[in-house]
Design a protein around this motif. Structure first.
Motif, PDB file in Angstrom:
ATOM      1  N   ASP A  80       0.861  -1.189   0.000  1.00 44.86           N
ATOM      2  CA  ASP A  80       0.000   0.000   0.000  1.00 44.86           C
ATOM      3  C   ASP A  80       0.891   1.229   0.000  1.00 44.86           C
ATOM      4  N   ARG A  81       0.706   2.082  -0.984  1.00 43.83           N
ATOM      5  CA  ARG A  81       1.551   3.274  -1.046  1.00 43.83           C
ATOM      6  C   ARG A  81       0.679   4.524  -1.145  1.00 43.83           C
ATOM      7  N   PRO A  82       1.240   5.681  -0.744  1.00 45.49           N
ATOM      8  CA  PRO A  82       0.478   6.934  -0.813  1.00 45.49           C
ATOM      9  C   PRO A  82       0.114   7.286  -2.240  1.00 45.49           C
ATOM     10  N   GLY A  83      -0.936   8.082  -2.373  1.00 47.36           N
ATOM     11  CA  GLY A  83      -1.381   8.519  -3.687  1.00 47.36           C
ATOM     12  C   GLY A  83      -0.425   9.516  -4.303  1.00 47.36           C
ATOM     13  N   PRO A  84      -0.661   9.909  -5.549  1.00 45.15           N
ATOM     14  CA  PRO A  84       0.246  10.804  -6.281  1.00 45.15           C
ATOM     15  C   PRO A  84       0.340  12.200  -5.701  1.00 45.15           C
ATOM     16  N   ASP A  85      -0.599  12.570  -4.799  1.00 45.51           N
ATOM     17  CA  ASP A  85      -0.532  13.903  -4.217  1.00 45.51           C
ATOM     18  C   ASP A  85       0.503  13.999  -3.106  1.00 45.51           C
ATOM     19  N   GLY A  86       1.150  12.864  -2.785  1.00 44.63           N
ATOM     20  CA  GLY A  86       2.174  12.881  -1.757  1.00 44.63           C
ATOM     21  C   GLY A  86       1.629  12.766  -0.359  1.00 44.63           C
ATOM     22  N   GLY A  87       0.309  12.730  -0.229  1.00 46.76           N
ATOM     23  CA  GLY A  87      -0.287  12.601   1.092  1.00 46.76           C
ATOM     24  C   GLY A  87      -0.445  11.148   1.478  1.00 46.76           C
ATOM     25  N   LEU A 131      -5.352   4.471   0.242  1.00 40.95           N
ATOM     26  CA  LEU A 131      -4.039   4.143  -0.284  1.00 40.95           C
ATOM     27  C   LEU A 131      -4.158   3.371  -1.595  1.00 40.95           C
ATOM     28  N   ILE A 132      -3.165   3.519  -2.442  1.00 40.66           N
ATOM     29  CA  ILE A 132      -3.110   2.749  -3.676  1.00 40.66           C
ATOM     30  C   ILE A 132      -2.530   1.388  -3.350  1.00 40.66           C
ATOM     31  N   ARG A 133      -3.269   0.343  -3.675  1.00 37.95           N
ATOM     32  CA  ARG A 133      -2.837  -1.032  -3.359  1.00 37.95           C
ATOM     33  C   ARG A 133      -2.216  -1.658  -4.597  1.00 37.95           C
ATOM     34  N   GLU A 134      -1.032  -2.240  -4.408  1.00 40.02           N
ATOM     35  CA  GLU A 134      -0.293  -2.850  -5.509  1.00 40.02           C
ATOM     36  C   GLU A 134       0.043  -4.299  -5.185  1.00 40.02           C
ATOM     37  N   LEU A 135       0.098  -5.136  -6.221  1.00 42.21           N
ATOM     38  CA  LEU A 135       0.553  -6.514  -6.102  1.00 42.21           C
ATOM     39  C   LEU A 135       1.985  -6.590  -6.596  1.00 42.21           C
ATOM     40  N   ARG A 176      -6.971  -7.047 -17.757  1.00 46.32           N
ATOM     41  CA  ARG A 176      -7.400  -6.698 -16.396  1.00 46.32           C
ATOM     42  C   ARG A 176      -6.266  -5.923 -15.727  1.00 46.32           C
ATOM     43  N   TRP A 177      -6.554  -4.700 -15.303  1.00 47.51           N
ATOM     44  CA  TRP A 177      -5.570  -3.920 -14.560  1.00 47.51           C
ATOM     45  C   TRP A 177      -5.524  -4.450 -13.129  1.00 47.51           C
ATOM     46  N   CYS A 178      -4.334  -4.756 -12.667  1.00 48.15           N
ATOM     47  CA  CYS A 178      -4.164  -5.266 -11.309  1.00 48.15           C
ATOM     48  C   CYS A 178      -3.832  -4.083 -10.404  1.00 48.15           C
ATOM     49  N   GLY A 179      -4.859  -3.403  -9.944  1.00 41.90           N
ATOM     50  CA  GLY A 179      -4.655  -2.173  -9.193  1.00 41.90           C
ATOM     51  C   GLY A 179      -4.776  -0.984 -10.128  1.00 41.90           C
ATOM     52  N   ALA A 180      -3.993   0.056  -9.853  1.00 43.05           N
ATOM     53  CA  ALA A 180      -4.086   1.278 -10.649  1.00 43.05           C
ATOM     54  C   ALA A 180      -3.555   1.067 -12.055  1.00 43.05           C
ATOM     55  N   GLY A 224       8.921  -3.390 -12.832  1.00 41.65           N
ATOM     56  CA  GLY A 224       9.811  -3.871 -11.786  1.00 41.65           C
ATOM     57  C   GLY A 224       9.207  -5.113 -11.142  1.00 41.65           C
ATOM     58  N   THR A 225       8.943  -5.039  -9.827  1.00 38.37           N
ATOM     59  CA  THR A 225       8.315  -6.169  -9.139  1.00 38.37           C
ATOM     60  C   THR A 225       6.797  -6.037  -9.085  1.00 38.37           C
ATOM     61  N   ARG A 226       6.273  -4.879  -9.471  1.00 35.57           N
ATOM     62  CA  ARG A 226       4.831  -4.641  -9.384  1.00 35.57           C
ATOM     63  C   ARG A 226       4.085  -5.220 -10.573  1.00 35.57           C
ATOM     64  N   VAL A 227       2.972  -5.909 -10.306  1.00 30.46           N
ATOM     65  CA  VAL A 227       2.108  -6.421 -11.367  1.00 30.46           C
ATOM     66  C   VAL A 227       1.206  -5.291 -11.853  1.00 30.46           C
ATOM     67  N   ILE A 228       1.277  -5.011 -13.149  1.00 31.00           N
ATOM     68  CA  ILE A 228       0.433  -3.976 -13.748  1.00 31.00           C
ATOM     69  C   ILE A 228      -0.919  -4.552 -14.136  1.00 31.00           C
ATOM     70  N   GLY A 229      -0.905  -5.722 -14.753  1.00 32.46           N
ATOM     71  CA  GLY A 229      -2.139  -6.335 -15.218  1.00 32.46           C
ATOM     72  C   GLY A 229      -1.842  -7.569 -16.035  1.00 32.46           C
ATOM     73  N   SER A 230      -2.853  -8.067 -16.723  1.00 35.04           N
ATOM     74  CA  SER A 230      -2.693  -9.291 -17.502  1.00 35.04           C
ATOM     75  C   SER A 230      -3.639  -9.281 -18.690  1.00 35.04           C
ATOM     76  N   ALA A 231      -3.334 -10.142 -19.666  1.00 32.25           N
ATOM     77  CA  ALA A 231      -4.199 -10.309 -20.836  1.00 32.25           C
ATOM     78  C   ALA A 231      -4.036 -11.720 -21.362  1.00 32.25           C
TER      79      ALA A 231
END
Length: 394
Positions: free
Chosen positions: A132-139, A148-152, A300-304, A373-380
């Motif tokens: 879980d990482r902060p959003g693009p606004d830095g908050g 929070l933005i959740r990433e796999l 399918r987008w895996c998260g954002a 990198g290590t983050r999953v963006i999505g799949s097809a």
């Protein structure tokens, strides 16, 4: 949180459930009965969902000290996974049933039922990490809602990483998923199970296709699709052999072709194409397996959604209809990722993937999972492959 722990009867899901309890969650264990006619015992390390597995899961839940139930999802599993597996092979494609099970069973049927019963999340023994990482606004959150933005992400142990088979999860499913083993190695998980007194500490892992206990995919398909003989031809159209069912082959296959003669230059031959319409299997050399570009659907987008490298506006100039992004594309569950540029066309619902370095033996029906990198963006799901331009002209 109230957490539903999916317990297969193996060591990974048992330790994952124990860690969820240790993290302070209110955990309930559930074993998914996925076989219509479960065997009493496993055949070595193959398969799962036997009566023995259900008993092992119940014993583990007793040791951990959590409530335990068995959910019968055999009919749903058969329709969404087994029937899909058979129909994909019948259509000349090569499916991955583990991805379909994660998408349709564990994080659709099970998650939907869990949320309806008041649970907050589903916990499994997959080796993957959620960040879980902060959003693009830095908050502290993404946008104005503070979420929070959740990433796999890939697991710490590359040998056990299972992020590929989880690449079909969307943002909503990821929001209710827990993977406690993502930062561990298999050796440490087995040692922990031993310390916790879990009898499954040394239980072999299941492998291959879980619903084909003996590992004989050709026999399994033949029983359901029947035998239908047809020709095996080379890339020039010359008949070089015969087969009893095109479904028994997959692109890139070398063994089991039963071709008496090698290629003209003496090199071995591989399956290049499977045509269920005319029941023809085409074979050729390894060089003819080279793939430079893929096309896929069911994105399918895996998260954002990823950051856009370039984009084009929609027909009315009001919405973006295509996005292009750099990524690493993994094309097999245990394959190496390839540097690539992917372009998603929202108007067509397709994604085109240009590989920086070509791959070999990629079959329609397989899944491409995209990483930053290590983050999953999505799949097809791969629908077509294209050879390098120079190779096509040769």
């Amino acid at each position: 949180m109230r957490v539903l722990a999916a317990m297969s009867g193996g060591v990974d899901s048992a330790v994952a459930a124990a860690r969820a309890v240790e993290a302070g969650h209110e955990v309930t264990g559930v074993h998914l009965a996925l076989s219509r006619n479960p065997q009493s015992f496993r055949t070595g390390a193959r398969g799962c969902c036997t009566a023995e597995d259900a008993r092992d899961a119940r014993r583990a839940a007793d040791v951990i000290g959590i409530p335990f139930y068995i959910w019968d999802l055999a009919e749903r599993f058969h329709a969404d996974v087994v029937d899909d597996f058979v129909s994909e092979y019948a259509a000349g494609r090569t499916p991955n049933p583990c991805l379909r099970c994660n998408e349709k069973i564990k994080f659709e049927a099970v998650l939907d039922k869990a949320l309806a019963l008041g649970f907050d999340a589903v916990c499994t023994g997959h080796y993957a990490r959620i960040v879980d990482r902060p959003g693009p606004d830095g908050g502290s959150g993404a946008g104005d809602d503070g979420v929070l933005i959740r990433e796999l992400h890939r697991a710490v142990d590359p040998a056990k990483d299972q992020s590929y088979v989880l690449g079909v999860l969307d943002a909503g499913q990821l929001a209710h998923a827990i993977f406690p083993l993502g930062g561990s190695t298999k050796t440490s998980v087995r040692a922990e199970a031993e310390r916790r007194g879990l009898a499954v500490a040394d239980k072999p892992d299941s492998h291959d296709v879980c619903f084909i206990a003996d590992g004989d995919t050709r026999r399994f398909l033949a029983e359901r699709l029947g035998a239908e003989s047809g020709p095996i031809v080379d890339s020039s159209g010359k008949v070089v052999g015969s087969h009893s069912g095109a479904y028994a082959f997959t692109v890139g296959q070398r063994k089991g072709l039963r071709i008496g003669d090698p290629a003209g230059d003496g090199r071995p031959r591989y399956v290049l194409d499977i045509s269920p319409v005319n029941n023809i299997v085409t074979v050729g050399t390894a060089d003819e397996l080279v793939v430079a570009e893929l096309e896929g659907d069911h994105l399918r987008w895996c998260g954002a959604q990823p950051d856009v490298v370039s984009g084009t506006e929609g027909a009315k100039g009001t919405a973006e209809s295509a996005v292009e992004f750099e990524c690493l594309a993994q094309l097999r569950a245990h394959g190496e990722p390839f540097a690539a540029v992917a372009r998603y066309d929202a108007s067509r619902g397709t994604v085109t993937v240009r590989l920086i370095e070509p791959a070999r033996g990629i079959a329609p029906g397989q899944t491409a999972v995209f990483y930053d990198g290590t983050r999953v963006i999505g799949s097809a799901t791969i629908t077509a492959t294209r050879r390098p331009v120079a190779a096509q002209a040769a």
